[in-house]
Each structure stands twice: as structure tokens, then as C-alpha cells.
Design an enzyme around this catalytic site. Structure first.
Site, PDB file in Angstrom:
ATOM      1  N   LYS A 119     -11.704 -16.121 -62.597  1.00  0.00           N
ATOM      2  CA  LYS A 119     -12.500 -14.972 -62.168  1.00  0.00           C
ATOM      3  C   LYS A 119     -12.874 -14.052 -63.328  1.00  0.00           C
ATOM      4  O   LYS A 119     -13.881 -13.350 -63.267  1.00  0.00           O
ATOM      5  CB  LYS A 119     -11.741 -14.180 -61.099  1.00  0.00           C
ATOM      6  CG  LYS A 119     -11.653 -14.898 -59.765  1.00  0.00           C
ATOM      7  CD  LYS A 119     -10.776 -14.094 -58.826  1.00  0.00           C
ATOM      8  CE  LYS A 119     -11.085 -14.380 -57.377  1.00  0.00           C
ATOM      9  NZ  LYS A 119     -10.301 -13.508 -56.489  1.00  0.00           N
ATOM     10  N   TYR A 205     -10.996   0.118 -57.382  1.00  0.00           N
ATOM     11  CA  TYR A 205     -10.797  -0.240 -55.989  1.00  0.00           C
ATOM     12  C   TYR A 205     -11.791   0.549 -55.146  1.00  0.00           C
ATOM     13  O   TYR A 205     -11.691   1.764 -55.020  1.00  0.00           O
ATOM     14  CB  TYR A 205      -9.348   0.044 -55.557  1.00  0.00           C
ATOM     15  CG  TYR A 205      -9.072  -0.362 -54.135  1.00  0.00           C
ATOM     16  CD1 TYR A 205      -9.225  -1.684 -53.733  1.00  0.00           C
ATOM     17  CD2 TYR A 205      -8.652   0.570 -53.191  1.00  0.00           C
ATOM     18  CE1 TYR A 205      -8.982  -2.072 -52.433  1.00  0.00           C
ATOM     19  CE2 TYR A 205      -8.393   0.192 -51.882  1.00  0.00           C
ATOM     20  CZ  TYR A 205      -8.568  -1.138 -51.515  1.00  0.00           C
ATOM     21  OH  TYR A 205      -8.326  -1.508 -50.226  1.00  0.00           O
ATOM     22  N   LYS A 239     -11.329 -13.278 -44.095  1.00  0.00           N
ATOM     23  CA  LYS A 239     -12.472 -13.155 -43.185  1.00  0.00           C
ATOM     24  C   LYS A 239     -12.095 -13.588 -41.764  1.00  0.00           C
ATOM     25  O   LYS A 239     -11.428 -14.599 -41.580  1.00  0.00           O
ATOM     26  CB  LYS A 239     -13.611 -14.033 -43.705  1.00  0.00           C
ATOM     27  CG  LYS A 239     -14.056 -13.655 -45.118  1.00  0.00           C
ATOM     28  CD  LYS A 239     -14.843 -14.777 -45.784  1.00  0.00           C
ATOM     29  CE  LYS A 239     -15.215 -14.415 -47.215  1.00  0.00           C
ATOM     30  NZ  LYS A 239     -15.710 -15.589 -47.981  1.00  0.00           N
ATOM     31  N   ARG A 295     -17.995 -24.447 -54.000  1.00  0.00           N
ATOM     32  CA  ARG A 295     -17.748 -25.456 -52.960  1.00  0.00           C
ATOM     33  C   ARG A 295     -18.473 -25.026 -51.693  1.00  0.00           C
ATOM     34  O   ARG A 295     -19.022 -23.935 -51.646  1.00  0.00           O
ATOM     35  CB  ARG A 295     -16.242 -25.504 -52.662  1.00  0.00           C
ATOM     36  CG  ARG A 295     -15.740 -24.094 -52.311  1.00  0.00           C
ATOM     37  CD  ARG A 295     -14.339 -24.059 -51.767  1.00  0.00           C
ATOM     38  NE  ARG A 295     -13.759 -22.733 -51.844  1.00  0.00           N
ATOM     39  CZ  ARG A 295     -13.850 -21.796 -50.903  1.00  0.00           C
ATOM     40  NH1 ARG A 295     -14.529 -22.038 -49.793  1.00  0.00           N
ATOM     41  NH2 ARG A 295     -13.279 -20.616 -51.057  1.00  0.00           N
ATOM     42  N   VAL A 298     -16.152 -22.073 -45.609  1.00  0.00           N
ATOM     43  CA  VAL A 298     -15.805 -22.105 -44.189  1.00  0.00           C
ATOM     44  C   VAL A 298     -16.991 -21.645 -43.334  1.00  0.00           C
ATOM     45  O   VAL A 298     -17.367 -22.282 -42.348  1.00  0.00           O
ATOM     46  CB  VAL A 298     -14.577 -21.202 -43.922  1.00  0.00           C
ATOM     47  CG1 VAL A 298     -14.324 -21.052 -42.430  1.00  0.00           C
ATOM     48  CG2 VAL A 298     -13.337 -21.752 -44.630  1.00  0.00           C
TER      49      VAL A 298
HETATM   50  P1  ADP Z   1     -14.167 -19.081 -47.612  1.00  0.00           P
HETATM   51  O1  ADP Z   1     -14.715 -18.067 -48.541  1.00  0.00           O
HETATM   52  O2  ADP Z   1     -14.801 -20.411 -47.586  1.00  0.00           O
HETATM   53  O3  ADP Z   1     -13.937 -18.514 -46.286  1.00  0.00           O
HETATM   54  P2  ADP Z   1     -11.411 -18.828 -48.213  1.00  0.00           P
HETATM   55  O4  ADP Z   1     -11.247 -18.001 -49.431  1.00  0.00           O
HETATM   56  O5  ADP Z   1     -11.056 -18.285 -46.898  1.00  0.00           O
HETATM   57  O6  ADP Z   1     -12.851 -19.417 -48.279  1.00  0.00           O
HETATM   58  O7  ADP Z   1     -10.659 -20.192 -48.427  1.00  0.00           O
HETATM   59  C1  ADP Z   1     -10.882 -21.302 -47.609  1.00  0.00           C
HETATM   60  C2  ADP Z   1      -9.573 -22.019 -47.445  1.00  0.00           C
HETATM   61  O8  ADP Z   1      -9.227 -22.590 -48.678  1.00  0.00           O
HETATM   62  C3  ADP Z   1      -8.493 -21.071 -47.053  1.00  0.00           C
HETATM   63  O9  ADP Z   1      -8.278 -21.158 -45.672  1.00  0.00           O
HETATM   64  C4  ADP Z   1      -7.302 -21.521 -47.867  1.00  0.00           C
HETATM   65  O10 ADP Z   1      -6.492 -22.388 -47.119  1.00  0.00           O
HETATM   66  C5  ADP Z   1      -7.891 -22.333 -48.963  1.00  0.00           C
HETATM   67  N1  ADP Z   1      -7.845 -21.672 -50.274  1.00  0.00           N
HETATM   68  C6  ADP Z   1      -8.843 -21.070 -50.925  1.00  0.00           C
HETATM   69  N2  ADP Z   1      -8.464 -20.663 -52.137  1.00  0.00           N
HETATM   70  C7  ADP Z   1      -7.176 -21.002 -52.282  1.00  0.00           C
HETATM   71  C8  ADP Z   1      -6.208 -20.856 -53.317  1.00  0.00           C
HETATM   72  N3  ADP Z   1      -6.475 -20.305 -54.486  1.00  0.00           N
HETATM   73  N4  ADP Z   1      -4.986 -21.307 -53.082  1.00  0.00           N
HETATM   74  C9  ADP Z   1      -4.689 -21.884 -51.915  1.00  0.00           C
HETATM   75  N5  ADP Z   1      -5.558 -22.078 -50.926  1.00  0.00           N
HETATM   76  C10 ADP Z   1      -6.785 -21.632 -51.078  1.00  0.00           C
HETATM   77  P1  ADP Z   2     -10.628 -14.261 -52.974  1.00  0.00           P
HETATM   78  O1  ADP Z   2     -10.781 -15.177 -54.147  1.00  0.00           O
HETATM   79  O2  ADP Z   2      -9.245 -14.175 -52.496  1.00  0.00           O
HETATM   80  O3  ADP Z   2     -11.642 -14.540 -51.914  1.00  0.00           O
HETATM   81  P2  ADP Z   2     -12.257 -11.963 -53.758  1.00  0.00           P
HETATM   82  O4  ADP Z   2     -12.344 -11.509 -55.175  1.00  0.00           O
HETATM   83  O5  ADP Z   2     -13.417 -12.677 -53.197  1.00  0.00           O
HETATM   84  O6  ADP Z   2     -10.937 -12.808 -53.585  1.00  0.00           O
HETATM   85  O7  ADP Z   2     -11.932 -10.687 -52.853  1.00  0.00           O
HETATM   86  C1  ADP Z   2     -11.562 -10.836 -51.502  1.00  0.00           C
HETATM   87  C2  ADP Z   2     -11.843  -9.567 -50.741  1.00  0.00           C
HETATM   88  O8  ADP Z   2     -11.128  -8.467 -51.323  1.00  0.00           O
HETATM   89  C3  ADP Z   2     -13.282  -9.125 -50.779  1.00  0.00           C
HETATM   90  O9  ADP Z   2     -14.038  -9.733 -49.754  1.00  0.00           O
HETATM   91  C4  ADP Z   2     -13.184  -7.625 -50.587  1.00  0.00           C
HETATM   92  O10 ADP Z   2     -13.016  -7.306 -49.221  1.00  0.00           O
HETATM   93  C5  ADP Z   2     -11.896  -7.297 -51.300  1.00  0.00           C
HETATM   94  N1  ADP Z   2     -12.168  -6.828 -52.681  1.00  0.00           N
HETATM   95  C6  ADP Z   2     -12.389  -7.605 -53.752  1.00  0.00           C
HETATM   96  N2  ADP Z   2     -12.617  -6.856 -54.863  1.00  0.00           N
HETATM   97  C7  ADP Z   2     -12.547  -5.558 -54.469  1.00  0.00           C
HETATM   98  C8  ADP Z   2     -12.682  -4.287 -55.139  1.00  0.00           C
HETATM   99  N3  ADP Z   2     -12.916  -4.194 -56.447  1.00  0.00           N
HETATM  100  N4  ADP Z   2     -12.505  -3.164 -54.403  1.00  0.00           N
HETATM  101  C9  ADP Z   2     -12.240  -3.245 -53.087  1.00  0.00           C
HETATM  102  N5  ADP Z   2     -12.096  -4.388 -52.408  1.00  0.00           N
HETATM  103  C10 ADP Z   2     -12.250  -5.547 -53.076  1.00  0.00           C
HETATM  104 MG    MG Z   3     -13.663 -14.462 -52.135  1.00  0.00          MG
END
Ligand code: ADP
Ligand code: ADP
Ligand code: MG
Length: 453
Positions: A119, A205, A239, A295, A298
Site C-alpha cells: 500500500k 484519520y 463492507k 483482482r 466481492v
Molecule cells: P472486497 O473489497 O472484494 O470486498 P475484501 O477486502 O472484503 O474485498 O476481501 C475479500 C475477501 O478476501 C475477504 O473476505 C477476506 O477473506 C479475503 N482477504 C482480503 N485481503 C486479505 C488479506 N490481506 N488477508 C487475508 N484475507 C484477505
Molecule cells: P483494506 O485493505 O483492509 O480494504 P483500506 O485501505 O481499503 O483497507 O481501508 C478500509 C476501510 O478503512 C476504508 O473503506 C475506509 O472506511 C477506512 N479507511 C481507510 N483509510 C482511512 C483514512 N485515512 N481515514 C479514515 N478511514 C479510513
Molecule cells: Mg480496501
């Protein structure tokens, strides 16, 4: 010139495995499914043309076992592997193995997955492409002094994020300078344990935001976007309900977001399907890139429902070397779609997973209703995997009709024997705030908290 795919191995399970099998069937592609012992009786195993058991239920022994998956692909002589989401889908080492063994991969090249999967690197690339990013550290932070310097610039609260984080895990809010040193140390060791990488970075944040993401798809020449999805209805950064289009964007913001996502893809030479995620600040109405998922996601069906484009088929087409054959003008958005992720979790018990036997299941139906699921009456949910057991996607001519239809379909849905999130999703959709479209990422948590007070 590569040939269209004739056979595909699916390295996943559950609803997404079924989704890919269905696309293969319609395209005349032989589908080979790898499965774990725990999934032997599952619907995807019955539906695939061929199925091969690659190990026991635990993920590391089967769905995350790169060597076992590659061996099956070679033994069954498939042209390519579709990884679905989760598991090996964003694992650059696995994709490198595919490249070395001459097995196709339905997704981008390993070096792109590696760059965007970090990231911190992804943010640097986004900045280079002129895409706005959340104010914060310019790279990895490992020392308290560095974190203090960033704090002086962005202020509190701050968010420390793991470079390798995902699935809503690997993030920590720091409210004041008092806990900064301890928080930094703890999140670094948590990241090391959870992701094998202690690198973290810092962002401001943002407290009044929406999550808005752009679906992209590229064949290496043409980069298309399929509009945005709004995933603001989250609980603990995960989500729960997704919709498209976003209820808050005007044409200028919508075009800006899409152009930013396309610029990022062009910057890295992206191929196949991907999602560029942004947070949208309700206060200053500005968007900031947060990460890219390299990728299929969901929630891809909401984009399919409003565009009529089958994203999985397009993925398979591109992986077989056939150009997209469409221009951006051919992507026409019509109506509104809403998805509820149906999880086997108990909202009354802090969303604890509730696996077990589904005594009976009846899917909702009717105009504009799509249920993507692998569950059936009598199906036993194994305890090893993600608790999502299906997705209910409803289309309407406008948002109001889509909400009404989703509520009607949630009423029809019957899952006996286990507890699901469906009743809570009904509450979300039925609430004034959700109906108004005016809410933020904290809303679902507040709705839950208010029930208990
Ligand atoms: P999307 O943005 O497609 O909704 P999510 O971030 O919810 O993706 O991830 C989809 C699925 O992939 C999750 O339900 C989780 O099981 C798996 N997943 C995603 N990232 C990771 C990770 N870094 N480690 C483990 N599982 C992950
Ligand atoms: P993941 O890889 O687990 O999906 P993301 O970086 O996409 O992580 O962040 C997941 C969620 O966390 C975002 O959809 C948002 O709701 C929250 N989030 C991420 N970055 C910030 C931020 N800088 N400030 C507040 N909320 C955040
Ligand atoms: Mg994300």
C-alpha cells in the site's frame, strides 16, 4: 497471438467459484475446480466439469497452498488459473510461479500485483500519476520520531496502516500523542504476525467519509472503467452493503474519480480487472486514493447489474488474449443496484461467526433479483473459511426502487438453522438515513450501537 482459453482452473471456493464456473460454461471453457476435503460436498464441486481435492480444510493446506494449486493446473493441463478473491488472488509469489511454469493467470502480471499490493508503494505510484492521496507519511514509518514529525503535519487523530494489510485488518486509530509510541510498536508487531511484513505508514484519520471505488478493466491497450461503487455501509472497516451508482456524486466528481482510476492503471500498465479505492470526504467533498485491489472484488455484481457487462467473462476473454472490443462510450450505466453480503454471523453476538448446518434455504426471486450463493438446504458451512455465504443483488430503475426491491427480496430470503446478517441489513436499508443516501462510514456502527442503548 494467444488463443482464447479452452480450460481454466478455479483456485477458490464458495459463491465466487460457482460464479467463475458459470462464466466458463457459457464460454465453452472446461472448468477444473480445486477443493479442500471440507468442501467435498459443495455445489461448486458438483457444477465444475472436473474437481480435484488438494488437501484438508485448513486454508494453508489447500486454497492457499500455491504448490498444490500449480501441480493440479499442470496435471489437468489447463490454460489458466482464475484465483477469485482472497486466498492466492493477490499473492505475487504465486503468480510468479504461474509465469515460470507457463500457466496463464486471470489477472495482472506478478510485478504489478507486488507493486500495488504494497500500500505504501501504491500510494507513491498514485501520486506520480497525479491522483490525490490521503495526507500522511510519504513512505514507511518505523521510528517514533518520524511518526511525531508526521503528526505535526497531519494532526490527530491519525491512522496507522499496515502496508500489507487487507480485508479491513491491519489498521489502528491513534487519538493523541500520548499513545503514539505504544500504538506504533504494537501495530508493527501485529502486522509482522498477521501479514509477515511489519511495514506501516500513517494517514490522517478522516472521520466523515464515504468509501467510493472505481471498477476498471484493461486489456493492456484499452483501459475502461465501469463506474463507481459506493461501499460506505461498513462495520469495522468491512463492507456490508454496496451500491452503484453512489448517491452523492455529481457529474464532475464522478468523472474526476474515474479519470484518476484510469490514470493510475495507465501509469502501471495495468491489465485485467481491478478496483481503485478512494475515501470521499463529506466535509470538503474531495476524494483521496487509498488502495488498489488487483483482482475481481466481492461486490463486482453491482457494476454488472447497472452496465450489463459480465466482468468475469471479460476477465477470461482478456486472459485469453482477445482485446476488450469496446470503448468507454459502449459502457452505459442504467438504473441502480444494491448488494447485501449475507454472512453467517450473529449481529446480536458481536457478529460472531455462526457456521453449522443449513436446515433449509430458499432464495428470493423475481424481476431484478440476483442471488449469488453456493448454499443449499442441508449444506454444512465449514468452520475454516470466511463467513460470507452469499450475496443478494437487486437492480431497480432508480435507487428508491432498488431499495424497495432489496427489502422485498430480503423478506423472501429464508435460511434456517444458522443466524445470518440479513435481518440487520434489512434494518440498514429500511432506515431513514440510508434511504436519504446521506450517511458516512460510521453510520452502520452507530445504528448497531443505538439498538443496544
Ligand atoms: P472486497 O473489497 O472484494 O470486498 P475484501 O477486502 O472484503 O474485498 O476481501 C475479500 C475477501 O478476501 C475477504 O473476505 C477476506 O477473506 C479475503 N482477504 C482480503 N485481503 C486479505 C488479506 N490481506 N488477508 C487475508 N484475507 C484477505
Ligand atoms: P483494506 O485493505 O483492509 O480494504 P483500506 O485501505 O481499503 O483497507 O481501508 C478500509 C476501510 O478503512 C476504508 O473503506 C475506509 O472506511 C477506512 N479507511 C481507510 N483509510 C482511512 C483514512 N485515512 N481515514 C479514515 N478511514 C479510513
Ligand atoms: Mg480496501
Amino acid at each position: 497471438m494467444p488463443e482464447p482459453l479452452k480450460s481454466v482452473l478455479i483456485a477458490n471456493r464458495g459463491e465466487i467459484a460457482l460464479r467463475v464456473i458459470r462464466a466458463c460454461k457459457e464460454m465453452g471453457i472446461r472448468s477444473v475446480l480445486v477443493y479442500s476435503e471440507a468442501d467435498a460436498d459443495s455445489l461448486p464441486v458438483k457444477e465444475a466439469d472436473q474437481a480435484v481435492c488438494i488437501g484438508p480444510g485448513s486454508v494453508n493446506a489447500s486454497y492457499r497452498n500455491a504448490q498444490a494449486v500449480i501441480s493440479a493446473a499442470l496435471a489437468y493441463k489447463v490454460d489458466a488459473i482464475h484465483p477469485g478473491y482472497g486466498f492466492l488472488s493477490e499473492n505475487p509469489d504465486f503468480v510468479r510461479m504461474c509465469e515460470e511454469e507457463g500457466v496463464g493467470f486471470v489477472g495482472p502480471a506478478s510485478h504489478i500485483i507486488k507493486s500495488m499490493g504494497d500500500k505504501i508503494e501504491a500510494k507513491i505510484i498514485a501520486r506520480r500519476a497525479g491522483v490525490p492521496t490521503v495526507p500522511g507519511s510519504l513512505g514507511a514509518i518505523s521510528e517514533y520520531e518520524e511518526a511525531r514529525t508526521v503528526a505535526d503535519e497531519v494532526g490527530f487523530p491519525m491512522l496507522i496502516k499496515a502496508a500489507a494489510g487487507g480485508g479491513g485488518r491491519g489498521m489502528r486509530v491513534v487519538q493523541t500523542a500520548d499513545t503514539l509510541e505504544k500504538d506504533l510498536r504494537e501495530i508493527m508487531s501485529e502486522a509482522e504476525v498477521a501479514f509477515g511484513d511489519p511495514s506501516v505508514y500513517i494517514e490522517r484519520y478522516l472521520t466523515d467519509i464515504r468509501h467510493i471505488e472505481i471498477q476498471v478493466i484493461s486489456d493492456g491497450e484499452t483501459v475502461l472503467h465501469v463506474g463507481e461503487r459506493d461501499c460506505t455501509a461498513q462495520r469495522r472497516n468491512q463492507k456490508l452493503v454496496e451500491e452503484a451508482p453512489s448517491p452523492v456524486l455529481d457529474a464532475e466528481l464522478r468523472d474526476g474519480l474515474a479519470a484518476a482510476a484510469v490514470a493510475l492503471c495507465k501509469e502501471v500498465g495495468y491489465t485485467n480487472a481491478g478496483t481503485v479505492e478512494f475515501v470521499f470526504d463529506n466535509v470538503d467533498r474531495k476524494y483521496y486514493f487509498i488502495e488498489m485491489n488487483t483482482r475481481i472484488q466481492v461486490e463486482h455484481p453491482v457494476s454488472e447489474m447497472i452496465s450489463g457487462i459480465d466482468l468475469i467473462k471479460l476477465q477470461l476473454q482478456i486472459a485469453g488474449g482477445t482485446p476488450i472490443g469496446m470503448t468507454q462510450e459502449d459502457v452505459v450505466i442504467r438504473g441502480h443496484a444494491i448488494e447485501c453480503r449475507i454472512n453467517a454471523e450473529d449481529p446480536e453476538n458481536d457478529f460472531a461467526p455462526d457456521p453449522g448446518r443449513i436446515v433449509s434455504f430458499r432464495a428470493p426471486g423475481g424481476f431484478g433479483v440476483r442471488m449469488d450463493t453456493h448454499i443449499e438446504s442441508g449444506y454444512v458451512i465449514p468452520p475454516y473459511y470466511d463467513s460470507m455465504i452469499g450475496k443478494l443483488i437487486c437492480w431497480g430503475r432508480d435507487r428508491e426502487e432498488a431499495v424497495a426491491r432489496a427489502l422485498r427480496a430480503l423478506d423472501e430470503l429464508e435460511v434456517e438453522g444458522i443466524v445470518t446478517t440479513a435481518a440487520f441489513q434489512k434494518e440498514i436499508l429500511d432506515s431513514e438515513r440510508f434511504r436519504s443516501g446521506d450517511f458516512n462510514t460510521a453510520y452502520v456502527g452507530q445504528l448497531m450501537a443505538n439498538r443496544h442503548s
